[in-house]
Design an enzyme around this catalytic site. Structure first.
Site, mmCIF file in Angstrom:
data_model
loop_
_atom_site.group_PDB
_atom_site.id
_atom_site.type_symbol
_atom_site.label_atom_id
_atom_site.label_comp_id
_atom_site.label_asym_id
_atom_site.label_seq_id
_atom_site.Cartn_x
_atom_site.Cartn_y
_atom_site.Cartn_z
ATOM 1 N N LYS A 83 60.916 122.825 49.376
ATOM 2 C CA LYS A 83 60.116 122.880 48.558
ATOM 3 C C LYS A 83 60.420 121.078 48.711
ATOM 4 O O LYS A 83 58.953 119.909 48.175
ATOM 5 C CB LYS A 83 59.808 123.069 47.325
ATOM 6 N N SER A 93 64.326 129.341 54.416
ATOM 7 C CA SER A 93 63.583 128.823 53.171
ATOM 8 C C SER A 93 63.988 128.002 52.375
ATOM 9 O O SER A 93 63.775 127.168 51.496
ATOM 10 C CB SER A 93 62.067 129.191 52.795
#
Length: 420
Positions: free
Chosen positions: A58, A313
């Protein structure tokens, strides 16, 4: 070279993002996973975004977006909403760029992620806990922005954020030694899948791109079935990094055109995968980070002999959740079962249950019993952990034969939640 496809983001924009984030964002490794490769008879690689500076991808989109804002926009202060990982990316970017930020997070956010946001943002960020889900927090953040004229940084439905996430795809293709047959991408809001999918559809068009969602929050799968971006009425919040009621408008259009298929993974398999990755590879992955790995089980026949990439992720896993994860994993694997047992109120009843009902490898993991006077039998809630799921049917048969079984609780979630 063609650098864009229908409903995708241009390579030029993603290459520019790669330049913008250089020196701040780590280039994470693409790691060959021997144990998984042997298990699935394929060449399995993990893209280790859990090793990123904020332990998730992110930071890529957040930093790319914020560094490109004007001085006036930065002066107004940054606002975002996030279940955790986007918040950490924004916090780190605010600290690096010396910009003030207000971060809205759900009340249900694991404490580990809240503490990380504070650590990365330092004195430049303040945290507002609001609502039970990301969607609740985002609504509050939008209202806060309107009232205070701040600059909102969306976690996924923004071209600059998507371009930043797309740099994951550039790194994969740069490090890959051969043609990639399958790419598994976790999908929540869809920013990562939109950015990386755009890269692959242009530079590696023969790769099959699979978007992976938690079964309890299948916003993309539901939207594709209905033919329009759809808001889910309720979601299971366990996979907090990928649990959204509605995808972005941009990301839905991108994912609809870029992904070859979607897969939904039950939360039990996600937990089982987290434990397997930790035990076998000493990797700590969060529930959303395990999505792409868990999907290998659903595709095990199709990926034999293929080269496969799983984007891991994130690794922001709260250690206090591990007991819950172990419980969910055991449920999924058929190794833990709860019953209401009727014990005759006489001496030796419990010994009879242990000796004549339990198998040699069965273990009592939970036991709660209250003796009731003036009754022939007293109920107890008993949790039993098995060595093999094949031991379940014989166990139930012995319970019935000895007239101990009152009710099986695993299939009665409301009563189970009340009693356990």
């Amino acid at each position: 070279m063609k650098t864009t496809t229908k409903n995708s983001i241009s390579l030029e924009k993603i290459y520019k993002a790669q330049h913008n984030i250089r020196g701040v964002v780590e280039q994470t490794p693409l790691v060959f996973m021997k144990s998984f490769s042997e298990r699935y008879q394929a060449k399995i690689y993990f893209k280790r975004e859990d090793l990123q500076v904020v332990r998730s991808y992110k930071i890529r989109g957040a930093y790319n977006k914020i560094q490109g804002l004007s001085k006036d926009e930065l002066k107004k202060g940054i606002v975002c909403a996030s279940a955790g990982n986007h918040a950490q990316g924004v916090a780190y970017a605010c600290q690096k760029l010396k910009v003030n930020g207000t971060i809205f997070m759900p009340v249900t956010t694991p404490h580990q992620k809240i503490d990380q946001v504070k650590m990365f943002g330092r004195e430049f960020v303040s945290i507002q806990l609001f609502g039970d889900s990301f969607d609740d927090s985002q609504k509050a953040a939008a209202e806060f922005c309107t009232t205070n004229k701040n600059t909102f940084v969306h976690p996924f439905d923004d071209l600059e954020v998507i371009a930043g996430q797309g740099t994951v795809g550039l790194e994969i293709l740069n490090d890959a030694k051969s043609q990639i047959d399958y790419l598994f991408l976790p999908v929540g809001g869809g920013g990562l899948a939109s950015g990386v999918g755009s890269v692959f559809k242009t530079l590696s068009p023969n790769t099959k791109i699979i978007g992976v969602e938690p079964k309890g929050a299948p916003s993309l799968t539901t939207s594709l079935e209905k033919g329009e971006n759809t808001t889910l009425e309720t979601i299971e919040k366990f996979v907090d990094g990928a649990a959204v009621k509605r995808m972005g408008e941009l990301t839905y259009k991108f994912c609809k055109d870029l992904l070859d298929a979607t897969d939904t993974i039950c939360e039990g398999l996600i937990c089982s995968t987290i434990l397997k990755v930790y035990n076998e590879n000493a990797m700590v992955v969060e529930p959303a980070g395990a999505l792409s790995i868990a999907a290998l089980e659903d595709y095990k026949e199709g990926i034999k002999g293929k080269t496969v990439i799983c984007v891991v992720s994130g690794g922001n896993n709260d250690i206090t959740r591990m007991e819950e994860m172990k419980e969910r994993a055991l449920f999924y694997e058929g190794l833990k079962h709860y019953f209401i047992i009727k014990f005759p109120q006489r001496a030796g009843a419990l010994k009879e249950f242990v000796v004549d009902v339990l198998g040699p490898n069965d273990d009592i993991a939970y036991f709660e019993y209250t003796k009731k006077h003036n009754r022939d039998k007293g109920p107890a809630v008993v949790g039993i952990e098995l060595d093999s799921k094949e031991d379940f049917e014989p166990l139930v048969a012995r319970m019935k034969q000895k007239e101990f079984l009152s009710e099986y609780l695993n299939n009665n979630p409301e009563l189970f939640q009340f009693l356990i």
